[in-house]
Enzyme design. Structure first.
Site, PDB file in Angstrom:
ATOM      1  N   GLN A  85      32.317  18.827   3.470  1.00 15.58           N
ATOM      2  CA  GLN A  85      33.267  18.960   4.577  1.00 15.58           C
ATOM      3  C   GLN A  85      34.611  19.471   4.049  1.00 15.58           C
ATOM      4  OE1 GLN A  85      32.805  15.379   7.520  1.00 15.58           O
ATOM      5  NE2 GLN A  85      32.360  14.632   5.457  1.00 15.58           N
ATOM      6  N   ASN A  86      34.719  19.515   2.728  1.00 17.05           N
ATOM      7  CA  ASN A  86      35.999  19.878   2.117  1.00 17.05           C
ATOM      8  C   ASN A  86      36.206  21.388   2.129  1.00 17.05           C
ATOM      9  OD1 ASN A  86      36.201  17.164   1.650  1.00 17.05           O
ATOM     10  ND2 ASN A  86      35.543  17.284  -0.482  1.00 17.05           N
ATOM     11  N   VAL A  87      37.464  21.762   2.210  1.00 19.08           N
ATOM     12  CA  VAL A  87      37.814  23.194   2.304  1.00 19.08           C
ATOM     13  C   VAL A  87      38.539  23.652   1.039  1.00 19.08           C
ATOM     14  CG1 VAL A  87      37.932  23.089   4.818  1.00 19.08           C
ATOM     15  CG2 VAL A  87      39.999  22.634   3.502  1.00 19.08           C
TER      16      VAL A  87
ATOM     17  N   HIS B 135      32.874  23.112   6.802  1.00 20.76           N
ATOM     18  CA  HIS B 135      34.108  23.289   7.567  1.00 20.76           C
ATOM     19  C   HIS B 135      34.940  24.447   7.053  1.00 20.76           C
ATOM     20  CE1 HIS B 135      33.821  18.717   8.636  1.00 20.76           C
ATOM     21  NE2 HIS B 135      32.927  19.438   9.272  1.00 20.76           N
TER      22      HIS B 135
ATOM     23  N   THR C 292      33.357  10.141   2.150  1.00 25.01           N
ATOM     24  CA  THR C 292      33.645  10.541   3.537  1.00 25.01           C
ATOM     25  C   THR C 292      33.685   9.305   4.428  1.00 25.01           C
ATOM     26  OG1 THR C 292      32.939  11.870   5.441  1.00 25.01           O
ATOM     27  CG2 THR C 292      31.192  11.034   3.991  1.00 25.01           C
TER      28      THR C 292
HETATM   29  C1  BV8 Z   1      31.658  20.612  16.817  1.00 24.13           C
HETATM   30  C2  BV8 Z   1      39.091  21.314   9.275  1.00 24.13           C
HETATM   31  C3  BV8 Z   1      30.691  21.551  18.763  1.00 24.13           C
HETATM   32  C4  BV8 Z   1      39.555  21.828   7.984  1.00 24.13           C
HETATM   33  C5  BV8 Z   1      37.784  19.452  10.017  1.00 24.13           C
HETATM   34  C6  BV8 Z   1      29.664  13.850  18.525  1.00 24.13           C
HETATM   35  C7  BV8 Z   1      30.218  12.603  18.702  1.00 24.13           C
HETATM   36  C8  BV8 Z   1      31.608  12.437  18.717  1.00 24.13           C
HETATM   37  C9  BV8 Z   1      32.460  13.528  18.551  1.00 24.13           C
HETATM   38  C10 BV8 Z   1      31.898  14.755  18.364  1.00 24.13           C
HETATM   39  C11 BV8 Z   1      30.511  14.924  18.370  1.00 24.13           C
HETATM   40  N1  BV8 Z   1      30.266  16.245  18.172  1.00 24.13           N
HETATM   41  C12 BV8 Z   1      31.437  16.908  18.067  1.00 24.13           C
HETATM   42  C13 BV8 Z   1      32.456  16.019  18.174  1.00 24.13           C
HETATM   43  C14 BV8 Z   1      33.870  16.336  18.140  1.00 24.13           C
HETATM   44  C15 BV8 Z   1      34.396  16.442  16.718  1.00 24.13           C
HETATM   45  C16 BV8 Z   1      34.362  15.118  16.027  1.00 24.13           C
HETATM   46  O1  BV8 Z   1      33.461  14.849  15.230  1.00 24.13           O
HETATM   47  N2  BV8 Z   1      35.361  14.295  16.287  1.00 24.13           N
HETATM   48  C17 BV8 Z   1      35.452  13.019  15.620  1.00 24.13           C
HETATM   49  C18 BV8 Z   1      36.890  12.786  15.163  1.00 24.13           C
HETATM   50  C19 BV8 Z   1      34.945  11.942  16.540  1.00 24.13           C
HETATM   51  N3  BV8 Z   1      33.639  17.408  15.935  1.00 24.13           N
HETATM   52  C20 BV8 Z   1      33.938  18.715  16.052  1.00 24.13           C
HETATM   53  O2  BV8 Z   1      34.779  19.141  16.807  1.00 24.13           O
HETATM   54  C21 BV8 Z   1      33.142  19.679  15.172  1.00 24.13           C
HETATM   55  N4  BV8 Z   1      32.707  20.755  16.006  1.00 24.13           N
HETATM   56  O3  BV8 Z   1      30.906  19.677  16.816  1.00 24.13           O
HETATM   57  O4  BV8 Z   1      31.585  21.664  17.684  1.00 24.13           O
HETATM   58  C22 BV8 Z   1      30.643  22.897  19.364  1.00 24.13           C
HETATM   59  C23 BV8 Z   1      29.408  23.528  19.477  1.00 24.13           C
HETATM   60  C24 BV8 Z   1      29.359  24.775  20.072  1.00 24.13           C
HETATM   61  C25 BV8 Z   1      30.544  25.398  20.498  1.00 24.13           C
HETATM   62  C26 BV8 Z   1      31.778  24.775  20.340  1.00 24.13           C
HETATM   63  C27 BV8 Z   1      31.831  23.510  19.776  1.00 24.13           C
HETATM   64  C28 BV8 Z   1      34.054  20.280  14.111  1.00 24.13           C
HETATM   65  C29 BV8 Z   1      34.334  19.253  13.050  1.00 24.13           C
HETATM   66  C30 BV8 Z   1      35.174  19.903  11.935  1.00 24.13           C
HETATM   67  C31 BV8 Z   1      36.630  19.595  12.156  1.00 24.13           C
HETATM   68  N5  BV8 Z   1      37.438  20.118  11.068  1.00 24.13           N
HETATM   69  N6  BV8 Z   1      38.524  20.007   9.086  1.00 24.13           N
HETATM   70  C32 BV8 Z   1      40.621  20.931   7.452  1.00 24.13           C
HETATM   71  O5  BV8 Z   1      41.754  20.943   7.999  1.00 24.13           O
HETATM   72  O6  BV8 Z   1      40.306  20.224   6.485  1.00 24.13           O
HETATM   73  S1  BV8 Z   1      37.240  17.880   9.830  1.00 24.13           S
HETATM   74  C33 BV8 Z   1      38.152  17.052   8.696  1.00 24.13           C
HETATM   75  O7  BV8 Z   1      37.575  15.753   8.686  1.00 24.13           O
HETATM   76  C34 BV8 Z   1      38.040  17.543   7.269  1.00 24.13           C
HETATM   77  O8  BV8 Z   1      37.114  18.596   7.082  1.00 24.13           O
HETATM   78  C35 BV8 Z   1      37.499  16.294   6.561  1.00 24.13           C
HETATM   79  O9  BV8 Z   1      36.770  16.571   5.433  1.00 24.13           O
HETATM   80  C36 BV8 Z   1      36.628  15.779   7.635  1.00 24.13           C
HETATM   81  C37 BV8 Z   1      36.005  14.446   7.509  1.00 24.13           C
HETATM   82  O10 BV8 Z   1      36.944  13.572   6.995  1.00 24.13           O
HETATM   83  P1  BV8 Z   1      36.625  12.984   5.539  1.00 24.13           P
HETATM   84  O11 BV8 Z   1      36.280  14.099   4.630  1.00 24.13           O
HETATM   85  O12 BV8 Z   1      35.618  11.904   5.678  1.00 24.13           O
HETATM   86  O13 BV8 Z   1      38.019  12.469   5.098  1.00 24.13           O
HETATM   87  P2  BV8 Z   1      38.705  11.103   5.506  1.00 24.13           P
HETATM   88  O14 BV8 Z   1      40.129  11.195   5.071  1.00 24.13           O
HETATM   89  O15 BV8 Z   1      38.392  10.757   6.922  1.00 24.13           O
HETATM   90  O16 BV8 Z   1      37.933  10.013   4.626  1.00 24.13           O
HETATM   91  C38 BV8 Z   1      38.051  10.038   3.220  1.00 24.13           C
HETATM   92  C39 BV8 Z   1      37.101   8.980   2.709  1.00 24.13           C
HETATM   93  O17 BV8 Z   1      37.133   9.018   1.287  1.00 24.13           O
HETATM   94  C40 BV8 Z   1      37.489   7.556   3.107  1.00 24.13           C
HETATM   95  O18 BV8 Z   1      36.352   6.870   3.577  1.00 24.13           O
HETATM   96  C41 BV8 Z   1      37.990   6.935   1.795  1.00 24.13           C
HETATM   97  O19 BV8 Z   1      37.670   5.566   1.717  1.00 24.13           O
HETATM   98  C42 BV8 Z   1      37.205   7.717   0.788  1.00 24.13           C
HETATM   99  N7  BV8 Z   1      37.818   7.811  -0.542  1.00 24.13           N
HETATM  100  C43 BV8 Z   1      39.134   7.781  -0.864  1.00 24.13           C
HETATM  101  N8  BV8 Z   1      39.270   7.924  -2.203  1.00 24.13           N
HETATM  102  C44 BV8 Z   1      38.011   8.075  -2.716  1.00 24.13           C
HETATM  103  C45 BV8 Z   1      37.082   8.003  -1.655  1.00 24.13           C
HETATM  104  N9  BV8 Z   1      35.757   8.114  -1.836  1.00 24.13           N
HETATM  105  C46 BV8 Z   1      35.317   8.273  -3.107  1.00 24.13           C
HETATM  106  N10 BV8 Z   1      36.134   8.365  -4.174  1.00 24.13           N
HETATM  107  C47 BV8 Z   1      37.482   8.265  -4.018  1.00 24.13           C
HETATM  108  N11 BV8 Z   1      38.299   8.337  -5.086  1.00 24.13           N
END
Ligand code: BV8
Length: 252
Positions: free
Chosen positions: A106-108, A124, A195
């Site tokens: 998911q990383n960019v 992504h 993630t």
């Molecule tokens: C789509 C852009 C359809 C680039 C990003 C179904 C159900 C509910 C909602 C939806 C669904 N389907 C679609 C949706 C809507 C939406 C969605 O999922 N919303 C969520 C919030 C509910 N999804 C979308 O809109 C997707 N599109 O489905 O389109 C469609 C079909 C046809 C036509 C039109 C539309 C698009 C999703 C992509 C969005 N863009 N990024 C950027 O700016 O980066 S997503 C963004 O979140 C990043 O890419 C990021 O990577 C991603 C996920 O987050 P994480 O990577 O998990 O990062 P986070 O900070 O949350 O967590 C970090 C984790 O690491 C933590 O758990 C932490 O504890 C852990 N951690 C910390 N340190 C460490 C560690 N782990 C290991 N080691 C460490 N040292």
């Protein structure tokens, strides 16, 4: 009593189809803030989920492109960490013995590829690649900060450019989704690493692996919504857990 790390190492040494999903946590030890922690400093007053949308870009292309250039420069300055490097070596070990290995990120930030991973699917997109909003033609800006926001397109006078990332509400690239589907169809070991498992459709991949009866793994220092449903949960940083898993693979 085998530890989760030992189970995972053994599974990686014997399985035939490995699928890994990574999130921003894998790059945290490369000093790239996680997505939900990314709003520090001058960005603290913004919510990433509102900035990472076509609506935000439409309403305020200057702020959105300034944020993405800020992150682009951070990614270019970052280095792969031991977790990225271990994943690349694990891929080499699995494929050397005839297994398949697919890394769905998911990383960019491009760090998996820079670490040497070869079968990487950027679900992504990539912040290193930008495109003209008028023609769709892509380009890779240089290593220096952009001089104007929103940046002018290099291809069409009067047009602006945007990062080649998938915003909320935008569909993932068809080829990325197809690659994920093909990999999950033959998956017999699934790992979710770094993630929060809240963003779809990536958050749903663990369900597909589980439905196939594949053992599932989560590596994350914090619990997430999938922690209770995976086969083996490793409550640790990826930069520590992945080298430990790799080290034990040599015993199998
Ligand atoms: C789509 C852009 C359809 C680039 C990003 C179904 C159900 C509910 C909602 C939806 C669904 N389907 C679609 C949706 C809507 C939406 C969605 O999922 N919303 C969520 C919030 C509910 N999804 C979308 O809109 C997707 N599109 O489905 O389109 C469609 C079909 C046809 C036509 C039109 C539309 C698009 C999703 C992509 C969005 N863009 N990024 C950027 O700016 O980066 S997503 C963004 O979140 C990043 O890419 C990021 O990577 C991603 C996920 O987050 P994480 O990577 O998990 O990062 P986070 O900070 O949350 O967590 C970090 C984790 O690491 C933590 O758990 C932490 O504890 C852990 N951690 C910390 N340190 C460490 C560690 N782990 C290991 N080691 C460490 N040292």
């Amino acid at each position: 009593m085998k530890t989760a790390i030992q189970h995972i190492s053994q599974a990686l040494s014997t399985c035939s189809g490995v699928v890994v999903v990574t999130g921003a946590g894998v790059s945290a030890e490369s000093r790239i803030p996680t997505f939900r922690d990314s709003m520090t400093g001058l960005w603290a007053r913004f919510d990433p989920q509102t900035l990472a949308t076509p609506e935000a870009f439409e309403a305020d292309p200057e702020t959105v492109t300034r944020w993405y250039d800020h992150r682009r420069l951070g990614c270019l300055a970052a280095e792969p960490n031991p977790g990225h490097l271990a994943l690349a070596e694990i891929e080499r070990r699995v494929t050397a013995r005839g297994g398949s290995f697919t890394l769905l990120t998911q990383n960019v930030d491009g760090l998996h590829t820079r670490a040497g991973s070869s079968n990487v699917v950027e679900l992504h997109g990539s912040v290193a690649r930008w495109r003209c909003c008028a023609t769709g033609r892509e380009f890779e800006p240089g290593p220096e900060a952009m001089g104007e926001f929103p940046p002018a397109s290099p291809f069409e006078a009067g047009a602006i450019a945007r990062p080649c990332v998938v915003w909320f509400g935008e569909a993932l690239p068809t080829e990325a989704l197809d690659a994920a589907e093909r990999a999950l169809d033959t998956c017999d070991l699934f790992l979710s690493i770094g993630t929060s498992s809240v963003v779809w459709p990536a958050a749903g991949f663990v369900l597909a692996a589980t439905a196939r009866g594949a053992p599932t793994v989560e590596i994350n220092p914090e619990p997430t919504d999938i922690s209770q449903r995976v086969t083996w949960s490793v409550r640790a940083k990826s930069g520590e857990a992945l080298p430990a898993i790799l080290e034990r693979m040599s015993f199998h």
